[in-house]
Design a protein around this motif. Sequence first.
Motif, PDB file in Angstrom:
ATOM      1  N   ASP A   6       0.955  -1.251  -0.009  1.00  0.00           N
ATOM      2  CA  ASP A   6      -0.103   0.220   0.072  1.00  0.00           C
ATOM      3  C   ASP A   6       0.677   1.149  -0.198  1.00  0.00           C
ATOM      4  N   ASP A   7       2.047   1.358   0.923  1.00  0.00           N
ATOM      5  CA  ASP A   7       2.643   2.585   1.025  1.00  0.00           C
ATOM      6  C   ASP A   7       3.272   2.871  -0.412  1.00  0.00           C
ATOM      7  N   GLU A  43       2.671   5.911  -2.725  1.00  0.00           N
ATOM      8  CA  GLU A  43       3.742   6.942  -3.223  1.00  0.00           C
ATOM      9  C   GLU A  43       3.770   7.218  -4.706  1.00  0.00           C
ATOM     10  N   ARG A  90      -5.877   8.411   1.276  1.00  0.00           N
ATOM     11  CA  ARG A  90      -4.558   8.886   1.279  1.00  0.00           C
ATOM     12  C   ARG A  90      -4.055   9.589  -0.189  1.00  0.00           C
TER      13      ARG A  90
END
Length: 484
Positions: free
Chosen positions: A403-404, A408, A435
């Motif tokens: 996910d990160d 990003e 996000r």
Amino acid sequence: MLDSSPLSASIRIGHDALSEGSAGTFVHHDPVSGAPQGTIPLAGAVEVRKAVDRAAQAAEAWRFTNPDERRQILLRFAQLIWDHVEEFARLAARDGGTPLAHGRRMAQRAGDWFATYAGWADKIDGQLISTHHTRGHLSYSSPEPIGIVGIIITWNGPLISLGMKVAPALAAGNCVVVKPAENTPFAPDLFARLAKDAGIPDGVLSILPGGIEAGEALVRDPRVEKISFTGGPVAAKKILVACAEQLKPAVLELGGKSASLVYPDVDIDAVCQRAAAWTFAILAGQGCALPTRLIIHRSIYDQVIERLIEITRGYKVGDPFDEDVKVGPLVSAQACDRVIAMIDRVREDNSGRIVLGGKRCGGDLVGGNFIEPTIIVDVDPDSEIAQTEIFGPVVICMPFDDDDHGVELANSTPYGLAAYIQSNDIARVHRIAERLKAGGVYVNGAPQTAPYMPFGGLGLSGYGKEGGRAGLDEFLRYKTVVVA
């Protein structure tokens, strides 16, 4: 299938049609064959000034027109647009090479915008500020139209842009001067004729096809109190500089570099069908909110690319008047040159691997503005092709691990118009949507520009909203009245 009949468009100052303009003429070339198909008069500063003069004369009467009457006029306008869907679709094909099926959808949607905002015309209300009652005062806020609004639209889908901007501006009681792009004048010309038939009073709406001179004159006229612009960031910055001199507000709907995050829990075939349809079959990729960056979980990366290639190979490229065609031409030869130059730089700097397309079309399409649907994989996230809007039939792909990493990559460009999540995990969808830096997040589907929902971006994608009550408020200002 190719329609080669001559076309014409006029400068429309209120109800008056002009066949000549002070900025000369523009020769419109057929995007399919490259042949000239009409000479268009271009508005300049002279015509802009006359249109604003006419709007100034009409402004007070239109502002105080009974809201019921304004609603009925806009409803008639909506019906006329719906009645001419087929003609609009054919003009869109001649304007910029839009395939007929998509041209019909855009015309239908433009009518929807007018029908929706017609319903708002008699529902614009203020607010009683009750906290002052105990002090012996009656206070209330009263919404009122801005006055004269300048609208500048680009060439990709001019009809839908007219619906998104003109409908709420008129419903709010403003007069409008529109500058469509000179290279897509035909659908806006029909739009202007139908506005008169609908009963839009003389001077309330003017349509002035033109170039830089007309746009600059519209922005700089002090009687034009707000600008609504659709286009690119470079032009937007110039507009803002001119607006700043007069502290004039603006709405900016600019470009995008929209990411689509593809997770392993999806139906791969459905995802690839959507990806191909919304990046190749919609205006040959010439759309600001299209999901042109596929960011795919590494565990299904190869499968997604393989299926996407297979689907795209089945897309017919060609004459937009052919009902079987999925991918039409680009708007101009210059647009083709720009897109091909970007693809060539990928080859030169090894910033990605071209697995499909990458060239101009040959054979019977060699004379037109056609580029093969192109898929580029293993793209360097920091490269030009990953950071810059392409505006052509090109999709880029890159893998992500978690996910990160995915977020990003999705947030790594200066744009922020749209983002997409392809996942059936609802908890993940809400978590990731929060996000993503984008004005709109679309889950397991296509970009939505429905008239009842706000649409707009952030960063290099601009600011302000089109659609819903937020889109109406862009064309209103609020006055506070305090009665002792």
